[in-house]
Design an enzyme around this catalytic site. Structure first.
Site: not given
Length: 336
Positions: A142-143
């Site tokens: 994920g970011c």
């Protein structure tokens, strides 16, 4: 030369994958599987074949790698039919947890492919490069975890921290995806600033799970939306074991990341800027030590759509196939 597929090409991440892979010198054919690809006119190219998802079953065996740019649970639904490509890179959270029970607890979705999980590698190259080299399946991080883990890794690796890390994370609105919501419409995001999913964001368990593989640290995580389209800025506050100066931290971070093409370590007095990573696969980091509280302040900026998603996925693809990691990703920021 590679034949590459993208399932879910019409979202922000799918569009970024398409844009970057289109100029990748080792990609010969690019198959876009989408049931509502409204941007086909933007991507007119002899390399690109746009088709709906129903044709995937006819084509997937001929593809060298498939990127799944789908929402949580959707990749599972797609692959559970048994149509698993030779190699895939998944942008969702469906394969980020080794324990299917943990995934079910965090996302509320039953994991129906636990037999695949042991074969999946978490695709954060700066930490797990050796595993990625031989991987067949990649779970793209994920970011928020990407920025947070890159900021914490040098301290954890050198056993310089303990206890609790406070992660204060700010993201542009593109992180919420292309589908409009009340929070993402212009009238609510412009000239506004708000926290969301306070203390229960799904990326917190992901960060903690990865930390367990490299050390130990508890995490307090609060994400916020800021009125920009793309970009992420993460501020991390974490206790230090020893008397360490800002210059010491600078040298430690430089040493850990000295061979990393996409990591830029700034001197202690400098701050990363979202504007200077926009459109790049860079992570720009600075670290300072506060002698009064014996805490480190770590600042990280990334483009959430590139280093936080599509660019990192292509970096993983490059490693998978033995290409230079920067191949197709060596662009400068959209600055000014």
């Amino acid at each position: 030369m590679l034949k590459v597929g993208i399932v879910g090409a019409s979202g922000y991440v799918g569009l970024e994958l398409t844009r970057i892979l289109l100029r990748h010198p080792q990609v010969d054919k690019l198959y876009l599987f989408s049931d509502h690809f409204e941007d086909s006119w933007v991507f007119k190219s002899e390399k690109i074949f746009i088709t709906d998802r129903s044709t995937y079953s006819e084509l997937y065996k001929d593809l060298d790698v498939v990127f799944f740019a789908l929402g949580s649970g959707e990749t599972l639904g797609f692959l559970s039919k048994g149509e698993i490509p030779e190699r895939f890179i998944d942008m969702s959270a469906d394969f980020r947890f080794k324990n299917p029970g943990e995934y079910e607890r965090v996302y509320g979705i039953k994991h129906n492919m636990p037999e695949i999980l042991e074969k999946v590698v978490y695709g954060l190259p700066e930490i797990f490069r050796d595993k990625i080299k031989g991987a067949q399946y990649i779970a793209n991080p994920g970011c928020y975890p990407t920025a947070s883990l890159l900021g914490l890794f040098p301290l954890i690796k050198n056993n310089l921290t303990y206890g609790n890390a406070i992660i204060d994370a700010k993201s542009g609105i593109s992180g919420a995806g292309r589908k409009p919501t009340d929070k993402s419409i212009y009238g609510n995001i412009a000239e506004n600033y708000q926290a969301y999913s306070i203390l229960n964001h799904r990326h917190q368990p992901e960060i903690e799970n990865v930390i367990k593989e490299i050390g130990y640290l508890r995490v307090l995580f609060v994400p916020q939306l800021i009125p920009v389209f793309r970009g992420m800025f993460v501020s991390i506050y974490v206790p230090l074991r020893d008397e360490i100066t800002s210059e010491d931290l600078y040298q430690i971070f430089k040493e850990v990341y000295e061979d990393e093409y996409f990591i830029k370590v700034l001197p202690p007095s400098c701050s990363p800027e979202i504007k200077k990573v926009r459109g790049t696969n860079w992570a720009v980091i600075s670290a300072q030590a506060d002698k009064n509280t014996k805490n480190a302040v770590i600042l990280v900026a990334i483009d959430n759509l590139i280093k936080g998603a599509a660019g990192q996925a292509i970096q993983n693809m490059n490693i998978m196939f033995g290409f230079a990691e920067s191949l197709g990703l060596d662009f400068l920021p959209l600055y000014p």
